[in-house]
Design a protein around this motif. Structure first.
Motif, PDB file in Angstrom:
ATOM      1  N   TYR A 106       0.825  -1.213   0.000  1.00 19.01           N
ATOM      2  CA  TYR A 106       0.000   0.000   0.000  1.00 19.01           C
ATOM      3  C   TYR A 106       0.856   1.259   0.000  1.00 19.01           C
ATOM      4  O   TYR A 106       0.660   2.166  -0.806  1.00 19.01           O
ATOM      5  CB  TYR A 106      -0.943   0.019   1.207  1.00 19.01           C
ATOM      6  N   HIS A 107       1.815   1.318   0.909  1.00 19.42           N
ATOM      7  CA  HIS A 107       2.682   2.502   0.987  1.00 19.42           C
ATOM      8  C   HIS A 107       3.456   2.683  -0.323  1.00 19.42           C
ATOM      9  O   HIS A 107       3.609   3.807  -0.809  1.00 19.42           O
ATOM     10  CB  HIS A 107       3.656   2.348   2.155  1.00 19.42           C
ATOM     11  N   SER A 108       3.913   1.575  -0.904  1.00 18.51           N
ATOM     12  CA  SER A 108       4.758   1.669  -2.100  1.00 18.51           C
ATOM     13  C   SER A 108       4.020   2.213  -3.307  1.00 18.51           C
ATOM     14  O   SER A 108       4.640   2.797  -4.196  1.00 18.51           O
ATOM     15  CB  SER A 108       5.354   0.290  -2.433  1.00 18.51           C
ATOM     16  N   VAL A 109       2.705   2.034  -3.374  1.00 21.17           N
ATOM     17  CA  VAL A 109       1.960   2.503  -4.541  1.00 21.17           C
ATOM     18  C   VAL A 109       1.089   3.721  -4.252  1.00 21.17           C
ATOM     19  O   VAL A 109       0.573   4.343  -5.187  1.00 21.17           O
ATOM     20  CB  VAL A 109       1.065   1.378  -5.130  1.00 21.17           C
ATOM     21  N   CYS A 110       0.941   4.089  -2.978  1.00 21.66           N
ATOM     22  CA  CYS A 110       0.006   5.165  -2.645  1.00 21.66           C
ATOM     23  C   CYS A 110       0.591   6.344  -1.877  1.00 21.66           C
ATOM     24  O   CYS A 110      -0.041   7.400  -1.794  1.00 21.66           O
ATOM     25  CB  CYS A 110      -1.174   4.597  -1.846  1.00 21.66           C
ATOM     26  N   ILE A 111       1.776   6.211  -1.299  1.00 24.20           N
ATOM     27  CA  ILE A 111       2.370   7.295  -0.508  1.00 24.20           C
ATOM     28  C   ILE A 111       3.671   7.754  -1.161  1.00 24.20           C
ATOM     29  O   ILE A 111       4.624   6.976  -1.264  1.00 24.20           O
ATOM     30  CB  ILE A 111       2.657   6.845   0.936  1.00 24.20           C
ATOM     31  N   PRO A 112       3.758   9.004  -1.607  1.00 25.39           N
ATOM     32  CA  PRO A 112       4.944   9.487  -2.347  1.00 25.39           C
ATOM     33  C   PRO A 112       6.097   9.905  -1.451  1.00 25.39           C
ATOM     34  O   PRO A 112       6.718  10.953  -1.646  1.00 25.39           O
ATOM     35  CB  PRO A 112       4.386  10.672  -3.132  1.00 25.39           C
ATOM     36  N   SER A 113       6.423   9.079  -0.453  1.00 23.42           N
ATOM     37  CA  SER A 113       7.517   9.418   0.456  1.00 23.42           C
ATOM     38  C   SER A 113       8.867   9.391  -0.233  1.00 23.42           C
ATOM     39  O   SER A 113       9.828   9.987   0.253  1.00 23.42           O
ATOM     40  CB  SER A 113       7.525   8.453   1.649  1.00 23.42           C
ATOM     41  N   PHE A 114       8.964   8.705  -1.382  1.00 24.42           N
ATOM     42  CA  PHE A 114      10.239   8.649  -2.093  1.00 24.42           C
ATOM     43  C   PHE A 114      10.650  10.007  -2.630  1.00 24.42           C
ATOM     44  O   PHE A 114      11.820  10.221  -2.950  1.00 24.42           O
ATOM     45  CB  PHE A 114      10.167   7.622  -3.241  1.00 24.42           C
ATOM     46  N   ILE A 115       9.710  10.935  -2.715  1.00 31.29           N
ATOM     47  CA  ILE A 115      10.025  12.309  -3.110  1.00 31.29           C
ATOM     48  C   ILE A 115       9.977  13.236  -1.896  1.00 31.29           C
ATOM     49  O   ILE A 115      10.852  14.073  -1.695  1.00 31.29           O
ATOM     50  CB  ILE A 115       9.047  12.831  -4.179  1.00 31.29           C
ATOM     51  N   GLU A 116       8.961  13.067  -1.068  1.00 33.24           N
ATOM     52  CA  GLU A 116       8.687  14.047  -0.010  1.00 33.24           C
ATOM     53  C   GLU A 116       9.586  13.928   1.213  1.00 33.24           C
ATOM     54  O   GLU A 116       9.782  14.917   1.922  1.00 33.24           O
ATOM     55  CB  GLU A 116       7.213  13.940   0.416  1.00 33.24           C
ATOM     56  N   SER A 117      10.094  12.744   1.506  1.00 29.11           N
ATOM     57  CA  SER A 117      10.891  12.608   2.730  1.00 29.11           C
ATOM     58  C   SER A 117      12.275  12.015   2.511  1.00 29.11           C
ATOM     59  O   SER A 117      13.089  12.002   3.428  1.00 29.11           O
ATOM     60  CB  SER A 117      10.145  11.746   3.752  1.00 29.11           C
ATOM     61  N   ASP A 118      12.541  11.505   1.317  1.00 31.79           N
ATOM     62  CA  ASP A 118      13.835  10.880   1.030  1.00 31.79           C
ATOM     63  C   ASP A 118      14.575  11.739   0.019  1.00 31.79           C
ATOM     64  O   ASP A 118      14.246  11.745  -1.171  1.00 31.79           O
ATOM     65  CB  ASP A 118      13.617   9.466   0.485  1.00 31.79           C
ATOM     66  N   ARG A 119      15.586  12.468   0.465  1.00 30.27           N
ATOM     67  CA  ARG A 119      16.304  13.381  -0.414  1.00 30.27           C
ATOM     68  C   ARG A 119      17.092  12.635  -1.487  1.00 30.27           C
ATOM     69  O   ARG A 119      17.227  13.124  -2.607  1.00 30.27           O
ATOM     70  CB  ARG A 119      17.253  14.268   0.403  1.00 30.27           C
ATOM     71  N   VAL A 120      17.610  11.456  -1.144  1.00 29.12           N
ATOM     72  CA  VAL A 120      18.387  10.679  -2.113  1.00 29.12           C
ATOM     73  C   VAL A 120      17.481  10.208  -3.247  1.00 29.12           C
ATOM     74  O   VAL A 120      17.741  10.471  -4.425  1.00 29.12           O
ATOM     75  CB  VAL A 120      19.071   9.475  -1.433  1.00 29.12           C
ATOM     76  N   SER A 121      16.429   9.512  -2.901  1.00 30.39           N
ATOM     77  CA  SER A 121      15.497   9.024  -3.917  1.00 30.39           C
ATOM     78  C   SER A 121      14.821  10.180  -4.637  1.00 30.39           C
ATOM     79  O   SER A 121      14.574  10.129  -5.843  1.00 30.39           O
ATOM     80  CB  SER A 121      14.442   8.122  -3.264  1.00 30.39           C
ATOM     81  N   GLY A 122      14.519  11.253  -3.897  1.00 31.24           N
ATOM     82  CA  GLY A 122      13.884  12.420  -4.513  1.00 31.24           C
ATOM     83  C   GLY A 122      14.758  13.050  -5.577  1.00 31.24           C
ATOM     84  O   GLY A 122      14.281  13.421  -6.658  1.00 31.24           O
ATOM     85  N   ASN A 234     -11.137   0.245  -2.551  1.00 29.80           N
ATOM     86  CA  ASN A 234     -11.356  -0.121  -1.152  1.00 29.80           C
ATOM     87  C   ASN A 234     -11.499   1.096  -0.250  1.00 29.80           C
ATOM     88  O   ASN A 234     -11.611   0.960   0.973  1.00 29.80           O
ATOM     89  CB  ASN A 234     -10.205  -0.998  -0.639  1.00 29.80           C
ATOM     90  N   GLY A 235     -11.469   2.282  -0.854  1.00 30.70           N
ATOM     91  CA  GLY A 235     -11.672   3.503  -0.088  1.00 30.70           C
ATOM     92  C   GLY A 235     -10.432   4.045   0.577  1.00 30.70           C
ATOM     93  O   GLY A 235     -10.514   4.989   1.387  1.00 30.70           O
ATOM     94  N   LEU A 236      -9.264   3.504   0.250  1.00 34.16           N
ATOM     95  CA  LEU A 236      -8.025   3.977   0.848  1.00 34.16           C
ATOM     96  C   LEU A 236      -7.512   5.208   0.109  1.00 34.16           C
ATOM     97  O   LEU A 236      -7.678   5.316  -1.110  1.00 34.16           O
ATOM     98  CB  LEU A 236      -6.962   2.878   0.813  1.00 34.16           C
ATOM     99  N   GLU A 237      -6.906   6.123   0.861  1.00 30.97           N
ATOM    100  CA  GLU A 237      -6.312   7.295   0.207  1.00 30.97           C
ATOM    101  C   GLU A 237      -5.095   6.851  -0.591  1.00 30.97           C
ATOM    102  O   GLU A 237      -4.224   6.138  -0.093  1.00 30.97           O
ATOM    103  CB  GLU A 237      -5.892   8.340   1.232  1.00 30.97           C
ATOM    104  N   CYS A 238      -5.037   7.279  -1.833  1.00 27.26           N
ATOM    105  CA  CYS A 238      -3.932   6.874  -2.695  1.00 27.26           C
ATOM    106  C   CYS A 238      -3.552   8.050  -3.576  1.00 27.26           C
ATOM    107  O   CYS A 238      -4.390   8.567  -4.328  1.00 27.26           O
ATOM    108  CB  CYS A 238      -4.340   5.671  -3.549  1.00 27.26           C
ATOM    109  N   HIS A 239      -2.288   8.451  -3.488  1.00 21.54           N
ATOM    110  CA  HIS A 239      -1.830   9.649  -4.188  1.00 21.54           C
ATOM    111  C   HIS A 239      -1.493   9.327  -5.649  1.00 21.54           C
ATOM    112  O   HIS A 239      -0.354   9.468  -6.098  1.00 21.54           O
ATOM    113  CB  HIS A 239      -0.611  10.237  -3.470  1.00 21.54           C
ATOM    114  N   VAL A 240      -2.527   8.880  -6.368  1.00 21.08           N
ATOM    115  CA  VAL A 240      -2.447   8.642  -7.810  1.00 21.08           C
ATOM    116  C   VAL A 240      -3.784   9.061  -8.397  1.00 21.08           C
ATOM    117  O   VAL A 240      -4.825   8.531  -8.003  1.00 21.08           O
ATOM    118  CB  VAL A 240      -2.177   7.157  -8.149  1.00 21.08           C
TER     119      VAL A 240
END
Length: 287
Positions: A106-122, A234-240
């Motif tokens: 879920y986190h891997s497909v719905c939460i954009p932490s790879f840009i917002e909190s990870d400077r390396v991946s971002g 399923n009603g989950l928040e997903c940033h896509v």
């Protein structure tokens, strides 16, 4: 979960990097985001238009002229893209592995932490997106060297560029999968072409492996979109966004069909194997 209230969850998704470069540490995604959202469509529209114009005018210009070899430039081009892709893969793969092992699908497909909190991946995600413009240069070699320019080549270059820039403007969460997969496949593909340009005798089986990797990439791309659809249903928040899902799914399905057709005729069907073999190196230049 609101994006502004999820900092704790986002920080959990940052892997423990053994070393962070200064340019990665200094990366601030919020300094880039406003400019990107305002300008992405204009830039890629101009790039796509000039790219297609170059193809038409370039082929007409070269029609009555001898092909250009450009071997030394071609070597440098492939070596640079191989090294860039290898570095990108090494810097983005730890993030998705960490997220999958600690946060799940879920986190891997719905939460954009790879840009917002990870400077390396971002940082490397931004480099990936920006690289889709200079990668149009692959076609310059094909046109000036008077090689066959197949539909998949220019179709793929244009659509990948459009989708990458569009997705970055929305911080599409599922894009972490697409970035990592593309970096990995490009690492192998451009390394292969660098050795070929350097006149090394590379087994033809390597080209089959690269095509197989590209097909796997398309299958996983479709699966990621189906996961997103399931999460949202399923009603989950997903940033896509819904338009992004439609664009991405159509894009990956079309790539799968085109690459699948090539794989069949090049490596399975004996009647057309010889005909397709001569074009295999051109097709492998697709991403």
């Amino acid at each position: 979960m609101e994006m502004g209230d999820s900092s704790a969850a986002l920080m959990m998704s940052v892997p423990n990097y053994s070393y962070i470069f200064h340019f990665e540490r200094d990366f601030e995604h919020m300094e880039i985001k406003p400019w990107f959202q305002e300008n992405w469509s204009t830039i890629v529209s101009y790039c796509a238009g000039l790219y297609l114009l170059f193809i038409f005018c370039g082929q007409a210009y070269m029609a009555q002229r001898p092909r250009m070899e450009m071997r030394s430039i071609l070597v440098g081009w492939n070596v640079f893209l191989a090294l860039f892709s290898i570095m990108g893969a090494f810097r983005t793969l730890p993030e998705i592995v960490h997220v999958l092992s600690t946060q799940g699908i879920y986190h891997s497909v719905c939460i954009p932490s790879f840009i917002e909190s990870d400077r390396v991946s971002g940082f490397w995600t931004l480099m990936f997106v920006l690289s889709k413009v200079p990668e149009l240069g692959d076609t310059v070699f094909i046109v000036l060297r008077k090689q066959p320019l197949i539909f998949l080549h220019w179709y793929h270059h244009v659509t990948v560029m459009l989708y990458a820039w569009y997705s970055y403007s929305e911080y599409t969460a599922a894009a972490r999968w697409f970035v990592v997969m593309n970096f990995i496949v490009h690492s192998v593909m451009y390394s292969y072409y660098a050795f070929k340009a350097l006149k090394f005798r590379v087994p033809r089986s390597i080209s089959m492996v690269i095509t197989a990797l590209q097909l796997i990439q398309m299958v996983v791309g479709c699966l990621v979109n189906f996961w997103v659809i399931q999460m949202k249903s399923n009603g989950l928040e997903c940033h896509v966004s819904d338009p992004n899902i439609k664009f991405s799914l159509l894009m990956y399905l079309s790539y799968f069909l085109l690459f699948g057709r090539f794989f069949y005729y090049a490596y399975v069907s004996p009647s057309k194997r010889m005909m397709m073999a001569s074009d295999s190196s051109k097709l492998l230049k697709q991403h």
